[in-house]
Design an enzyme around this catalytic site. Structure first.
Site, mmCIF file in Angstrom:
data_model
loop_
_atom_site.group_PDB
_atom_site.id
_atom_site.type_symbol
_atom_site.label_atom_id
_atom_site.label_comp_id
_atom_site.label_asym_id
_atom_site.label_seq_id
_atom_site.Cartn_x
_atom_site.Cartn_y
_atom_site.Cartn_z
ATOM 1 N N GLU A 84 0.830 -1.212 0.000
ATOM 2 C CA GLU A 84 0.000 0.000 0.000
ATOM 3 C C GLU A 84 0.866 1.265 0.000
ATOM 4 O OE1 GLU A 84 -4.158 -1.538 2.013
ATOM 5 O OE2 GLU A 84 -2.754 -0.453 3.285
ATOM 6 N N GLU A 111 -6.545 -7.349 -1.294
ATOM 7 C CA GLU A 111 -7.134 -7.265 0.050
ATOM 8 C C GLU A 111 -8.581 -6.819 -0.057
ATOM 9 O OE1 GLU A 111 -5.322 -4.848 3.034
ATOM 10 O OE2 GLU A 111 -3.278 -5.404 2.484
#
Length: 683
Positions: free
Chosen positions: A163, A320
């Site tokens: 991320e 995710e």
């Protein structure tokens, strides 16, 4: 502790599973649990049908306990166990959060805020994207990981960092200042060009030496708007440059292993210009978390479609999402029965070839201990785990979809990151325009009209769409304006709104009247903006109401058709045009000068589609009730239909029959929290 630099022995590679099946998996953090739990984890993974795990995302401190100590033993053992169990590994480089010893020894790697505060350890991502010191340590770790595991039979992909930019997108440190100046030199070449682009004659901001230029740190007033826009461009590029640095190490050692990093195309995440990153990964992957408020499934599909556009229609990975509740909102309700599968299949329908979650086993300590997982605190004897097992079976049943490409829709909503960035600044006519929210409004209106809808960026082929909706397309360089004109002349029907076409790539107002770069194409001219105060509305001729904005629109081309007029508005005379449409070549260009919502927006969309001769994609009983996405296989199309939550729509067999197909997977019925996949033969 292991201090050896020797690499692992070579293992024979096995075929990559993702070429023939849908991957199903999760982040796995075995180092957060005693090794006695690992055998249970793997047994339950096999029971659930798990095919891939991502590890070790946040394990730098375990792998390198001190600068001169390395411990790969535990990671060797879990990698071998996973390989023996037939579970693949998407291996993260573990560089997302540096260990305490590194930041204690080198506090100069810590990010600095706009106000000069240091972001200290204690959370995650406590590093500067431009720090040469951090990069030296991180690339050494990356190199060792690649050398040690590059030939491991479990390895199917490299996962750079994690991320990128989630918590450290904007750094105002001295490292960032130096890198910003270098970026500006490459972009502008001369100070004269920079001063012109930034309009530094205003407020005596002219720069005579590169060293005088700083990031937009806290100032007495809002900084130069072009400086702000360029800093956002630079910050995205700095993270991209870091992605490239790790990737270069990995490719040099393991050229045959594909590389990805998990994007965050969701909600208000806007700091990273992901379309420009797409060529730096071998496949796109994305993290997305459902908005639990009403209409959240529309936003999920919107984000999944945008991810597909960034991936250019090729398969991508959902790296995710959540099985149930998250832990980071003020209130975190669990998902309703059916939503776990519905959300997963909606991503799959929009091109995801891997359905993965955060995380495998719910944590018992730490900041994310109340975040749902595949294996919850309640253990395997739980409804949630039974739903996970059921999803694994469903994905196995859908394996024939793997590798199929997304089928382009006829309608598209455009998301432009640079316009989004510009509209978050101060010193605008209205500072609460909600760029992404308005794009989502138009997406919902088109879906409600029974269309399949793509969410795209200006990087995509806009001329390929029959309908192009570009709300608040504020930044319009000459090249983009010409592409839109060409698309319209060729048969596309463009819809844009107020505050579009207003500035060029330097955030300079395009003179001569609004909407600037799009003025001639639309056949209108606006002399002055009139944003509405809170509580004010603009009343239109058909009784519709507009919020946020109104304008005195002047028609400049006699071919323009006025679709709506103002009856009462703070900034427009009674009878002034509010919504206009101009036929151009084989297409048309429509302008909407106020924010319309719900039924009022739906009415305009219905009228525009009728005028363009565009029929719904879905049979009447499904129009507005489902979100539809299509992937194309050999002689067959795979339709994923996601219920938007208004009402039950009957059995999956009946729904499939409406499309001339048969159910392939998903729920037995298309209830309010369900999705189904339908196989439709192509004639």
């Amino acid at each position: 502790m292991m201090n050896s630099n020797t690499t692992r022995p070579s293992f024979p590679r096995r075929p990559r599973r993702e070429d023939t099946a849908i991957h199903f998996g999760a982040d796995y953090n075995p180092d957060q649990w005693p090794e006695t739990t690992w055998a249970e984890d793997i047994a339950l993974m096999q029971r659930a049908g798990i095919t891939v795990v991502t590890l070790p995302v946040f394990s730098w401190a375990h792998i390198q306990p001190d600068e001169d100590r390395w411990d790969f033993g535990w990671l060797d053992r879990i990698m071998d166990l996973l390989a023996q169990a037939g579970i693949d590994v998407d291996m993260a480089t573990s560089t997302a959060s540096p260990p305490a010893w590194l930041t204690a020894k080198h506090p100069e790697v810590l990010p600095t805020t706009r106000t000069g505060e240091t972001l200290w350890p204690g959370g995650r991502q406590q590093w500067r994207p431009t720090s040469p010191v951090f990069r030296r340590y991180a690339l050494e770790l990356t190199r060792r990981m690649a050398e040690r595991y590059g030939n491991h039979p479990a390895l199917v992909a490299w996962h750079v960092n994690n991320e990128l930019g989630c918590h450290n997108a904007y750094d105002y440190s001295d490292d960032a200042a130096a890198a910003f100046r270098a970026w500006l030199r490459e972009r502008y070449a001369t100070l004269e060009a920079l001063n012109d682009a930034w309009g530094t004659a205003f407020w005596s901001q002219i720069y005579h030496r590169w060293e005088e230029i700083l990031p937009p740190r806290l100032a007495a007033s809002e900084p130069n708007p072009t400086q702000l826009l360029d800093f956002r461009r630079f910050s995205s590029d700095a993270l991209r440059n870091y992605l490239r640095a790790e990737s270069e190490v990995l490719r040099a050692i393991t050229p045959e292993i594909p590389i990805t990093t998990n994007f965050m195309v969701m909600g208000d995440t806007a700091a990273m210009d992901y379309p420009s990153w797409a060529d730096d990964v071998d496949f796109v992957s994305n993290d997305h978390y459902l908005d639990s408020r009403p209409g959240g499934i529309d936003e999920l599909a919107f984000s999944a479609s945008l991810t597909s556009a960034i991936a250019a229609g090729r398969p991508w990975w959902l790296m995710e999402h959540s099985t149930s509740a998250v832990n980071w909102r003020p209130v975190n309700p669990p998902k309703l029965p059916g939503e776990l599968a519905r959300d997963s299949l909606t991503h799959l329908g929009h091109g995801a070839d891997a359905i993965c979650f955060f995380q495998w086993r719910a944590s018992r300590a730490g900041a994310e201990k109340y975040h749902a997982a595949l294996l919850p605190h309640a253990g395997a004897d739980s409804r949630l785990f039974r739903d996970v097992v059921a999803l694994g079976r469903t994905l196995t049943d859908l394996s024939e979809i793997a590798g199929s490409q997304s089928v382009r829709a006829r309608a598209a909503v455009v998301i432009d990151y640079e316009s989004w960035w510009s509209l978050t600044q101060e010193f605008l006519p209205h500072t609460r325009l909600d760029y992404r929210g308005q794009a989502l409004d138009w997406y919902r209106a088109l879906v409600s009209a029974g269309l399949r809808v793509d969410v795209v960026t200006p990087h995509n082929d806009l001329a390929a769409y029959d309908v192009i909706v570009a709300p608040l397309l504020h930044v319009v360089p000459t090249e983009l304006a010409e592409r839109l004109r060409t698309a319209v002349v060729g048969g596309s029907h463009l819809v844009t709104t107020y505050f579009s076409g207003t500035v060029d790539e330097h955030d300079h107002v395009i003179l001569g009247g609004y909407p600037g770069a799009l003025r001639d194409l639309l056949g209108i001219r606006v002399e002055e903006f009139s944003p509405l105060l809170d509580g004010d509305v603009a009343v239109l001729s058909n009784g519709a109401t507009g919020r946020m904005w109104s304008e005195e629109v002047t028609v400049t081309d006699p071919s323009v058709q006025v679709l709506r007029c103002y009856e009462q508005a703070r900034g427009a005379a009674a009878g002034a045009p509010a919504v206009t449409r101009r036929a151009v070549g084989e297409g048309s260009a429509t302008y909407v000068s106020t924010r319309l919502e719900d039924e009022d927006l739906a009415g305009v969309v219905t009228e525009l589609l009728a005028a363009a001769g565009i029929e719904p994609d879905l049979p009447e009983p499904l129009r507005g009730e489902v979100i539809a996405a299509v992937r194309r296989g050999d002689g067959v199309d795979y339709w994923t239909l996601t219920n938007r939550g208004n009402r039950d729509l009957g059995s999956s067999a009946d729904v499939a029959d409406m499309l001339g197909g048969t159910p392939l997977g998903g729920a037995d019925k298309l209830g309010v929290t369900d999705a189904v996949v339908v196989r439709v033969p192509r004639g």
